[in-house]
Design an enzyme around this catalytic site. Structure first.
Site, short mmCIF file in Angstrom:
data_model
loop_
_atom_site.label_atom_id
_atom_site.label_comp_id
_atom_site.label_asym_id
_atom_site.label_seq_id
_atom_site.Cartn_x
_atom_site.Cartn_y
_atom_site.Cartn_z
N CYS A 438 0.45 -1.41 -0.23
CA CYS A 438 -0.07 -0.12 0.11
C CYS A 438 0.88 1.21 -0.25
CB CYS A 438 -1.39 -0.12 0.70
SG CYS A 438 -0.43 -0.37 2.72
N ASP A 562 -7.66 5.84 -1.66
CA ASP A 562 -6.87 4.13 -1.42
C ASP A 562 -6.72 3.36 -1.65
OD1 ASP A 562 -7.00 1.89 0.12
OD2 ASP A 562 -8.96 1.27 0.73
N HIS A 564 -6.05 0.20 -1.71
CA HIS A 564 -6.36 -1.09 -1.64
C HIS A 564 -7.00 -1.33 -2.14
CE1 HIS A 564 -4.61 0.51 3.01
NE2 HIS A 564 -3.33 -0.85 2.44
#
Length: 614
Positions: A438, A562, A564
């Site tokens: 990440c 994000d 992810h």
């Protein structure tokens, strides 16, 4: 009675540009740039003089007007002068000099900028040589003023010589000139110099469009945003200038551009008074004309512009014999709503290889065009590309936060990332980093920002390249290479320094919920620096793209990107606020309050500082 000559339509952006210029320099002065219509004068922007010592009281008008015309599209011109309030007494005589140099009796516009009251006083040069207030001054967005304009690009391949431009000039102005309409580098139609005075630029645009209905000749738009570019690419995506029409591309055909057609092959020899060295070059001139503008007049203006550019490139070659003089075109919105042309002594090799060599030339253009001196606008990779180019490799989406619903902060003020970035996330590049990559992806997003703002041409590093750099720096052991070990915001700051020479400010908080007290500081960062912020804490990393902050109540929400996300490059899925990523349990991009950060974990934030460079 109000006359068309005494009306002035002024772009709202031009007024703001004048006020900003007056704040930056006490005795500022220069040209107002625009065009004329049957309804009066249109003012689009302003430029100062090319000679640093020139003012409205002391300027070589012939040279200054020629340099201005080289930088702006044909069809645009100096329509007046502006100055700070302390130079107002010199405006009338300066306008008369410009009027004489332009060989016109048409009225010119004057703008006196008073920084003290943050206002602009508009007037006109009357026939008697005295200034009088404009009968009417209408202010509107530049986009509306350019809505009916068509952009035409004329290119011509020439033999460039520092000492002999006669041959190329003669061909550029040949009586029986012929042009081919180019669509994505392919000839689609041949157009002779029009003899029909009723033909307009609109007719040419229609002919070009019908010749190749499935092909655009606009500057290539970058991939991104909603399957397109960010705000700064809006002009390019709309085919060139923010105008209503596309870019019609014409190339002059030398074999048909001669004053007489011989009946048989002819070999002629013309001895030169002195030895001349020639090198191939391409003349590239842009014009911006109303759709109803006569086509023969437009082509005449373009060919005159081509001869001016030829002389400029020859002068560059004389001063820098080892260079490849090139005319490059740039969009510099919001500072100018039309394309700018810069003639540069590009060094041999790749266009973007020697940006430092062109620094002084760029600095001169920045000063003349009143562009900021702390960020790039005229680097060679930023030049418009007038053909569709298929980029290699993965096409990442850009600026995926645009179009999101409001944050919900009452009375808040949004402060967001400036410019464009690419959304880098898990599983891109056919590389499986699910569960550990990440911060690598957050760092890659930041790298993309510096690339897309043209601070660097270095490619985005892969995970292995990132690991190898950290090992070389002595931060990690050799076994780190090829592993699935995490990195954090501190490593991101070290990598930016090592890879790009970019310094970062680091913020540490003992608890994620302490970030609620950082709203004002983060708002200032986005206003001044404008860079994405990698943040790491607990077992997750994100990228902060902005904050919505109420200075009175202290309420703040964070715009989180994000990394992810593991899906495809689909904007609808990414912006779906009901779809949460498995690892982080939040949407791929969206607004969040401080509870998105863990209360029992410390966090590090890396705030990259924007370099001061052009």
């Amino acid at each position: 009675a109000m006359t068309a000559a005494s009306r002035a339509q002024v772009a709202a952006e031009a007024t703001q540009q004048l006020l900003t210029a007056a704040k930056s320099q006490e005795d500022i002065s220069g040209f107002l740039v625009g065009f004329r219509t049957s309804n009066g004068v249109v003012v689009l922007s302003c430029c100062t003089f090319s000679a640093e010592e020139a003012t409205i009281g002391l300027a070589n008008w012939e040279k200054e007007l020629a340099n201005l015309q080289n930088a702006i599209p044909c069809g645009m011109s100096a329509v007046g002068l502006f100055c700070a309030a302390n130079l107002e007494a010199k405006l009338a005589s300066a306008l008369a000099s410009v009027q004489k140099q332009l060989k016109t009796s048409e009225a010119l516009v004057a703008a006196c900028v008073d920084d003290a009251v943050e206002g602009v006083k508009w007037s006109m040069l009357a026939e008697a040589g005295a200034l009088s207030a404009a009968d009417e001054t209408a202010t509107m967005p530049a986009k509306e003023l350019l809505a009916d304009m068509i952009t035409v690009r004329l290119t011509s391949k020439v033999r460039l010589s520092a000492s002999n431009t006669a041959e190329a000039s003669a061909k550029l102005m040949a009586e029986n000139a012929a042009f081919c309409v180019m669509n994505n580098g392919v000839v689609s139609e041949v157009v002779s110099l029009p003899k029909d005075a009723e033909m307009t630029c609109s007719d040419l645009a229609a002919a070009a469009s019908s010749a190749s209905p499935d092909t655009s000749s606009a500057p290539a738009a970058k991939k991104g945003g909603k399957k397109g570019g960010g705000k700064e690419d809006a002009a390019a995506e709309k085919k060139g200038s923010g105008s209503g029409g596309g870019v019609v591309q014409l190339q002059q055909m030398w074999s048909l551009s001669c004053s007489s057609q011989p009946s048989a092959p002819v070999l002629s020899f013309h001895p030169s008074a002195a030895a001349s060295t020639f090198q191939p070059a391409t003349i590239s001139v842009l014009g911006l004309f109303p759709s109803s503008y006569a086509l023969d007049a437009a082509l005449s203006a373009l060919r005159l512009g081509a001869t001016r550019q030829l002389s400029t490139l020859a002068a560059i070659l004389s001063a820098s014999p080892s260079s490849s003089p090139s005319a490059l075109h740039f969009m510099v919105t919001p500072h100018h709503p039309f394309p700018i042309t810069a003639c540069l002594p590009v060094p041999p090799g790749e266009l973007d290889a020697e940006e430092s060599v062109l620094l002084e030339a760029r600095r001169s253009y920045h000063r003349q065009l009143l562009l900021p001196l702390d960020r790039p606008f005229l680097r060679t990779p930023q030049a418009l590309a007038f053909a569709i180019q298929q980029a290699a490799g993965i096409q990442r989406l850009q600026n995926v936060h645009e179009g999101l619903p409001p944050s919900g902060v009452k009375g808040g003020s949004m402060h967001c990332v400036q410019g464009r970035y690419e959304y880098c996330h898990y599983m891109q590049d056919k590389f499986n980093d699910d569960g550990w990559g990440c911060m690598y992806r957050s760092y890659q997003t930041v790298l993309s920002w510096f690339r897309l703002q043209h601070y660097t041409n270095k490619p985005i590093q892969s995970h292995e390249e990132i690991q190898r750099m950290l090992v070389r720096m002595g931060d990690k052991p050799d076994r780190f290479i090829g592993s699935k070990q995490w990195i954090g915001a501190m490593e991101a700051s070290m990598l930016l320094d090592q890879h790009l020479g970019v310094l970062s400010k680091v913020i540490n908080v003992a608890s994620g919920h302490d970030l609620e007290d950082k709203g004002r500081e983060l708002a200032q960062h986005f206003d001044v620096q404008g860079t994405p912020i990698p943040i790491g804490g607990g077992v997750l990393a994100f990228t902060i793209l902005g904050v919505d902050f109420n200075a009175e109540t202290g309420q703040v929400k964070f715009l989180i990107l994000d990394p992810h996300y593991t899906g495809s490059e689909d904007l609808g899925t990414i912006q779906n606020q009901g779809k949460k990523n498995a690892c982080s349990q939040i949407p791929s991009v969206g607004w969040h309050d401080v509870t998105v950060f863990r209360k029992d974990s410390f966090y590090n934030l890396c705030l990259p500082q924007r370099p001061t460079a052009i």
